[in-house]
Each structure stands twice: as structure tokens, then as C-alpha cells.
Enzyme design. Structure first.
Site, PDB file in Angstrom:
ATOM      1  N   TYR A 268       0.878  -1.161   0.000  1.00 53.09           N
ATOM      2  CA  TYR A 268       0.000   0.000   0.000  1.00 53.09           C
ATOM      3  C   TYR A 268       0.916   1.211   0.000  1.00 53.09           C
ATOM      4  O   TYR A 268       1.834   1.294   0.821  1.00 53.09           O
ATOM      5  CB  TYR A 268      -0.887   0.025   1.255  1.00 53.09           C
TER       6      TYR A 268
ATOM      7  N   ASP B 134      -6.234  -1.118  -6.446  1.00 51.13           N
ATOM      8  CA  ASP B 134      -7.704  -1.033  -6.437  1.00 51.13           C
ATOM      9  C   ASP B 134      -8.253  -0.497  -5.117  1.00 51.13           C
ATOM     10  O   ASP B 134      -9.420  -0.692  -4.795  1.00 51.13           O
ATOM     11  CB  ASP B 134      -8.323  -2.405  -6.757  1.00 51.13           C
TER      12      ASP B 134
ATOM     13  N   HIS C  85     -10.031  -7.672  -5.168  1.00 49.87           N
ATOM     14  CA  HIS C  85      -9.683  -7.546  -3.749  1.00 49.87           C
ATOM     15  C   HIS C  85     -10.614  -8.420  -2.886  1.00 49.87           C
ATOM     16  O   HIS C  85     -11.037  -8.037  -1.792  1.00 49.87           O
ATOM     17  CB  HIS C  85      -9.807  -6.071  -3.348  1.00 49.87           C
TER      18      HIS C  85
END
Ligand code: FNR
Length: 368
Positions: free
Chosen positions: A134, A162, A253
Site C-alpha cells: 500500500y 484497487d 480484492h
């Protein structure tokens, strides 16, 4: 129930639901909004049928493969799932130890409960890892993290693309996040909102301004292969190729981000068609992975036949260690191996390279 009674991935989910604290179950199992995409992740596989070939001497079958040039005993890697300690005191280390014994690659999550170094230090000599990233608004933090991972020998950087904002996972949002030891290392000392569920509490550092323009920067700070995790259209798959990354994960995800986004399997055909049309596929320097809803080796074989190099599995391994620790994950891997052996024999494919598009009838996906 004793572990021997667990005979498929679904069983782990049933046990996890029964044994997990409510908050952990809510965080792990939830999808966004109405959870249509979670459902689709399963049903997409059920709309693809096999076209098995016979009389091919399948006395020996081999489902081992390479993922980003790393040998793997299965065409499956353990996908990143955050906050392992919500479900087991050893958290992600259960995955690490099981992966070591079975030669499976673990993708370490930025938001793992155990720190990156704790996980690496628990690894066996020669054990291989990927890292899920991230991207922090403070790029210096990201740069340090990435370069440290490279130094420690991580074999692939999976940048999650995403999740500029975390999806609204309503089961999770009904639970207030509270301080506990499951917290991800990365967010210690940061101010977090605690009234919107676990997921939102830990994710406030993620940078929504991330864009294609950042890709050259990543290539400049690391030599690790870069893979974009969370591609959902042919258009973006083509862009990813043209930006020179080494791979993409077709993923929603685990149904936790944009609800009613399509399943990775459904996207696979339009992606390979678009890449083929431009002469970008097949290309050994660009690998396509799929994740979401994979619960059987037969699911994996379908994705590979349609062009995926490997698939990611999230919740099944998570539920396995929440219920039974490391032994649960080892059992899950063993079950998948047994399923690979049987399915490859029945399908008439002796090796992964013999899985060709003609072995599946995906006409119901093409009709979309
Ligand atoms: C995830 N996933 C995820 N992905 C990511 O890039 N970063 C993360 O921190 C997490 N965290 C996370 C937590 C939990 C509890 C789940 C269930 C999932 C998504 C994960 O990597 C993968 O894309 C999906 O889990 C695949 O779907 P299945 O196998 O869970 O159906």
C-alpha cells in the site's frame, strides 16, 4: 472438529465462522456493500466447464510451476491478507511456516499484524516471498520499505491499485475498531479513526493520488519485478504492459472494494484478447495472475487454461490458520495438491503447460 475431518476449503470457512470472535469474522469475511462481487467470484468459476481429454497416459502428473521465475510446488500463491492476529496469536507466521514446509510463496501484506522482519526472520533458508504494497502519502516511507524488502530478498512487489479508498464493508463497519495487539505494525503511532470498522481504521495512510505517473518512480527505486494488483479491465491491462511492469493481478480484492466489479476469471478473456491483438501476449516477461473466489484446484486449472500463470488465494488460508494454526494451512495445501493430482488426471493434462484454452468451455463468460 479434528483436522482430519476437514476435506475441502469450504470446511475451513465453516469452522472459522464458528470459532472466530465476531469482530475477526466480520473483518475477514466481509465484502463491500451488498457483497454481489463476492458471490460472483464463486459463480464465475461455476459457469466455466471442462473439456477433458482422454487416453493420454496420466500416470505421472506435475502441477509445479514458476511464478516470476520463483519455483513453486503449486500454481497458487498465498495472497496478502491483513491483520492475521485478529484470528490467531501467531498471525501471519502460521502462513510462513506452512509455506516453508510445502514450497509455496507467501505474499506479505503491508498491513500484516506481524512486522515484515518478523515474517522474514521466521522464514526457512531459501524461502521465497512477495510483498504487497500500500503506497504511503509520504513516499519516503514507501521507498524505505520497498528497498528494505528488496535487500531482504523479496522476489516481487505487488502494488495494490484497487484501493485508493477502502470499500465500505458493512459487517466490519458495525464493529468498532478497538486497540488490541492485532494492529498492523505500519500504523502504530498514527492517528486513526476507530468508528468505521477495522479496515478503515488501519488504512488512512494509503495515498489516493497514486497514478500511472508513479510507475517510473517505482522502477527507479527498485529492481524487484513490479506487479499491479487489482486490474479490472483490458484497457488497464494494456496500459500496465505499456508502462513496462512485469505482471498484473486480475482481482477485485476479494469483493472488498468496488461492489459489482467483475470477477478476475471473467476479465481474463478480455484481457488476453486485448493483449494478443497488440502482440503483447504471450510474453514471458509479463505474467497474468487471477485471484478471488478460488476454492478448488479445478478453479485454478480453469484460470491457467485461459492464460493465467498462477492464482492467488486469500481467505481459505486465512481461515485455515485461524482454525488450526500452521497445521491448518499445511492441510489446506495438502488438500489442494490432492485435488490437483486428481483433476489433472481427469482432465488429461500432465503438466501445467498442457493446460490449453481448448480444455475449457468458457462460452458463458465470452457472452458477456
Ligand atoms: C484482503 N486482501 C488484501 N489485498 C491487498 O492488496 N492488501 C491487503 O491488505 C488485503 N487485505 C485483505 C484482508 C482480508 C481479510 C481479505 C479477505 C483480503 C485481498 C487479497 O489479497 C485477495 O485479493 C483476496 O483475498 C482474494 O480473494 P479470496 O481468495 O479471499 O476469495
Amino acid at each position: 472438529p479434528p483436522l482430519e475431518n476437514i476435506i475441502n476449503m469450504h470446511d475451513f470457512e465453516i469452522v472459522a465462522k464458528a470459532v472466530l470472535p465476531e469482530k475477526a469474522w466480520a473483518y475477514y469475511s466481509s465484502g463491500s456493500d451488498d457483497e454481489i462481487t463476492i458471490r460472483e467470484n464463486r459463480t464465475a468459476y461455476q459457469r466455466v466447464w471442462f473439456r477433458p481429454r482422454i487416453l493420454r497416459d496420466v500416470s505421472k502428473v506435475d502441477w509445479s510451476c514458476e511464478i516470476l521465475g520463483v519455483k513453486s510446488s503449486l500454481p497458487v500463491y498465498i495472497s496478502a491478507t491483513a491483520l492475521g492476529k485478529l484470528g490467531h496469536p501467531d498471525g501471519e507466521l502460521c502462513l510462513t511456516r506452512a509455506a516453508a514446509n510445502h514450497n509455496v510463496i507467501q505474499m506479505i501484506a503491508t498491513l500484516a499484524s506481524c512486522s515484515f522482519d518478523e515474517i522474514m526472520n521466521a522464514g526457512a533458508p531459501g524461502q521465497q516471498f512477495f510483498l504487497q504494497l500500500y503506497v504511503n502519502g509520504d513516499r519516503e516511507i514507501t521507498k524505505k520499505y520497498v528497498q528494505h524488502a528488496e535487500k531482504r530478498g523479496v522476489k516481487g512487489l505487488f502494488i495494490t491499485v484497487d484501493a485508493p479508498q477502502l470499500g465500505r464493508r458493512e459487517k466490519d463497519m458495525r464493529m468498532k475498531a478497538v486497540d488490541d495487539d492485532a494492529g498492523a505494525e505500519v500504523q502504530k503511532g498514527q492517528n486513526v479513526k476507530k468508528d468505521e470498522g477495522v479496515a478503515r481504521a488501519i488504512s488512512s495512510f494509503i495515498d489516493p493520488s497514486l497514478s500511472w505517473k508513479d510507475i517510473p518512480w517505482f522502477k527507479q527505486i527498485t529492481k524487484m519485478p513490479i506487479i499491479l494488483k487489482g486490474i479490472a479491465t483490458a484497457e488497464d491491462a494494456v496500459l500496465a504492459y505499456e508502462y513496462g511492469v512485469q505482471g498484473i493481478v486480475l482481482s477485485n480484492h476479494g469483493g472488498r472494494q468496488l461492489d459489482t466489479a467483475r470477477s478476475g476469471l471473467e476479465i481474463l478473456i478480455e484481457v488476453t484478447d486485448a493483449l494478443k491483438a497488440r502482440g503483447y501476449f504471450p510474453d514471458p516477461k509479463f505474467e497474468i495472475y487471477v485471484d478471488g473466489g478460488v476454492r478448488r484446484a479445478s478453479d485454478v486449472l480453469k484460470a491457467i487454461a485461459l492464460g493465467a500463470k498462477a492464482v492467488g488465494v486469500g481467505r481459505p488460508f486465512l481461515y485455515a490458520f485461524c482454525s488450526y494454526g500452521q497445521a491448518g494451512v499445511e492441510r489446506a495445501i495438502q488438500i489442494l495438491r490432492d485435488e490437483f493430482e486428481m483433476n489433472m488426471r481427469l482432465l488429461g493434462a500432465r503438466t501445467i503447460s498442457e493446460l490449453v484454452p481448448e480444455m475449457v468451455d468458457a462460452s458463458s463468460l465470452r457472452a458477456h
